[in-house]
Design a protein around this motif. Structure first.
Motif, PDB file in Angstrom:
ATOM      1  N   SER A 259     -55.185  43.780 -57.747  1.00 39.07           N
ATOM      2  CA  SER A 259     -55.270  43.437 -59.225  1.00 39.07           C
ATOM      3  C   SER A 259     -56.156  42.669 -59.347  1.00 39.07           C
ATOM      4  O   SER A 259     -57.487  42.460 -60.894  1.00 39.07           O
ATOM      5  CB  SER A 259     -54.096  42.706 -59.656  1.00 39.07           C
TER       6      SER A 259
ATOM      7  N   ASP B 134     -49.250  45.442 -54.647  1.00 34.95           N
ATOM      8  CA  ASP B 134     -50.410  44.518 -54.613  1.00 34.95           C
ATOM      9  C   ASP B 134     -49.628  43.161 -55.263  1.00 34.95           C
ATOM     10  O   ASP B 134     -48.160  43.454 -54.986  1.00 34.95           O
ATOM     11  CB  ASP B 134     -50.743  45.020 -56.194  1.00 34.95           C
TER      12      ASP B 134
ATOM     13  N   TYR C  24     -53.745  47.515 -59.688  1.00 34.55           N
ATOM     14  CA  TYR C  24     -55.577  47.906 -59.503  1.00 34.55           C
ATOM     15  C   TYR C  24     -55.446  47.725 -61.201  1.00 34.55           C
ATOM     16  O   TYR C  24     -56.396  47.735 -61.457  1.00 34.55           O
ATOM     17  CB  TYR C  24     -55.690  48.458 -58.243  1.00 34.55           C
TER      18      TYR C  24
ATOM     19  N   SER D 179     -55.108  45.952 -64.271  1.00 39.57           N
ATOM     20  CA  SER D 179     -55.703  44.655 -64.079  1.00 39.57           C
ATOM     21  C   SER D 179     -57.112  44.791 -64.902  1.00 39.57           C
ATOM     22  O   SER D 179     -57.756  44.277 -65.446  1.00 39.57           O
ATOM     23  CB  SER D 179     -55.589  44.336 -62.729  1.00 39.57           C
TER      24      SER D 179
END
Length: 373
Positions: A175, A156, A209, A212
Motif C-alpha cells: 500500500s 499487504d 496496493y 492505496s
C-alpha cells in the motif's frame, strides 16, 4: 439509443459556466504538487539502516538450528534472489537455511512441509506469495510436530486475514508503494493524470496496493483519473497487450501507464507501438533487473525497487528472534523502497543485477545487530 445535441446557445452557456468554474475553483481542485514531490524525494535517496529490534547473539542461539524455506516458485528470479540472500546470510551467522526447489505447484509446497517434518527441521518458511491458509492441514501438522511456521512477503500490511498456527507473519507495505507511485505520476503530469492501471487480482496484495494508489491519487490530485483492469497472472502474456491496446483506443486521453508489477511492462510496450503512443510513460514496482535496463534504454520511466538482500536479512532477523525467544519480533518486513529512474538506473549495473544499486547499509547494519561485528 437516444442522441443528444447541444444548441449553439446551450454550448455558449456551458462554456461560460465552465470558464466561471475554472476562475472560482468551484469545479476543479488544485493538485498538491508540493506534497507529491515530498513523497518522491523521500524515496529518491539511498536507504539508511534503522535497527528493527534490539541486538542479540544470533550465532550462539542459532547454532545447530535448521530452516527449510519454500518459495512460491524457484523459477521466478526475484524470488530465487531472496532465497539466495537468506542462505548466504544464514551461513554468515552459522546455521542452515535450505531452499525447497519447486515450480510453483501447491503439491510441491505440501511435499516441502512434509519433508521438513520428517527430517527434523526447526522451522518451515513460506516465502513470497504462499498463503498459509491454503496449506492449513500441513501447517497444523508442522506445528503438531514441533516446528515453527513462518510466512513472508505474501500479503499487504493492511490485510488482517487470520493465519492460525503461523508463528511469524511478515507482510509488506504494498500500500505504501501505491502511494509512492501515485505521488510520482501526479508530479510528472503536474496534476493532470489519466492513468491506465493493470493489476492481477489473483495475487493477494493487488487490491490493497491498487486501492492505496487510487486513494492517494485522489488525495493529491482530486481531478486526476485512474482506471483499473484485472489480468490474472496466467494471462499476462496473452491479455495485457490486448487490454492495454483496447483501453488506449477507447480513451486517447490516457497519459500514463501503471502495471502494478514491473514484469507486466514488457507486454504493454507492443500496445504502445501499435496505437502510436510510444510517448506514454510507465511506472511500476519490484526493481526487476530487466525493467531497470528498460529505464536505462528509455522504455520505462520509473520503477520502485526493493532490495532482495534487505528482504532476505529482514526475514531472517525476525525468524531468528522468534526461534531464539529474544522478543522484539517485527510484525512486518523492514524494507525501504527506492526509486530507480533515468538518473540512477546505471547504479544497478549494466546490465542491471539483482540487489544492486541500493547501497550496503543493511549488510553491516544487520551484522552488527546479530553480534557478528
Amino acid at each position: 439509443m437516444t442522441k443528444y445535441h447541444l444548441t449553439s446557445a446551450a454550448r455558449l452557456g456551458l462554456g461560460t459556466a465552465l470558464a466561471t468554474a475554472c476562475l472560482t475553483g468551484a469545479a476543479w481542485a488544485e493538485a498538491d504538487l508540493e506534497a507529491a514531490r515530498a513523497i518522491v524525494e523521500a524515496h529518491s535517496v539511498l536507504p539508511s539502516f534503522e535497527a528493527p529490534g534490539a541486538p542479540f547473539d544470533a550465532a550462539s542461539c542459532m547454532a545447530g538450528k535448521r530452516i527449510l524455506s519454500i518459495p512460491t516458485s524457484s523459477a521466478i528470479p526475484f524470488v530465487s534472489g531472496i532465497e539466495e540472500g537468506m542462505v548466504a546470510a544464514a551461513e554468515e551467522v552459522g546455521f542452515e537455511v535450505r531452499t525447497w526447489q519447486n515450480q510453483g505447484q501447491p503439491t510441491q509446497w505440501v511435499q516441502g512441509i512434509e519433508y521438513a517434518i520428517s527430517n527434523g527441521y526447526d522451522a518451515v518458511d513460506l516465502m513470497a506469495g504462499i498463503d498459509p491458509n491454503a496449506l492449513a492441514p500441513q501447517v497444523a501438522a508442522a506445528k503438531d510436530a514441533g516446528l515453527k511456521v513462518f510466512a513472508s512477503h505474501h500479503r499487504d500490511v493492511t490485510d488482517e486475514t487470520a493465519e492460525p498456527n503461523v508463528d511469524v507473519s511478515l507482510p509488506l507495505s504494498f500500500s505504501r508503494v501505491g502511494e509512492i507511485i501515485a505521488a510520482w505520476i501526479v508530479t510528472k503530469t503536474e496534476g493532470d493524470a489519466n492513468v491506465l492501471v493493470i493489476g492481477s487480482d489473483d495475487v493477494p496484495p493487488s487490491q490493497p496496493y491498487w486501492k492505496s494508489f487510487e486513494a492517494k491519487l485522489a488525495e493529491l490530485c482530486p481531478d486526476c483519473k485512474a482506471t483499473y483492469y484485472n489480468v490474472p497472472v496466467a494471462e499476462w502474456a496473452t491479455k495485457i497487450q490486448t487490454t492495454t491496446q483496447s483501453a488506449l483506443l477507447q480513451d486517447p486521453s490516457i497519459n500514463y501507464l501503471f502495471p502494478i508489477y514491473d514484469s507486466m511492462s514488457q507486454f504493454m510496450l507492443p500496445a504502445r507501438a501499435i496505437t502510436g503512443r510510444m510517448d506514454l510513460p510507465i511506472a511500476s514496482f519490484n526493481g526487476t533487473p530487466f525493467i531497470i535496463d528498460m529505464i536505462r534504454n528509455g522504455d520505462v520511466e520509473m520503477d520502485v525497487g526493493e532490495s532482495l538482500g534487505w528482504i532476505a536479512r529482514s526475514s531472517l532477523d525476525a525468524y531468528m528472534r522468534d526461534l531464539c525467544e529474544v522478543g522484539d519480533v517485527p510484525d512486518e518486513l523492514y524494507i525501504p523502497f527506492y526509486i530507480f529512474d533515468a538518473a540512477n538506473a546505471e547504479t544497478a549495473g549494466v546490465p542491471a543485477e539483482l540487489d544492486k544499486g541500493y547501497g550496503d547499509a543493511h549488510v553491516g547494519g544487520f551484522r552488527a545487530l546479530w553480534g557478528l561485528e
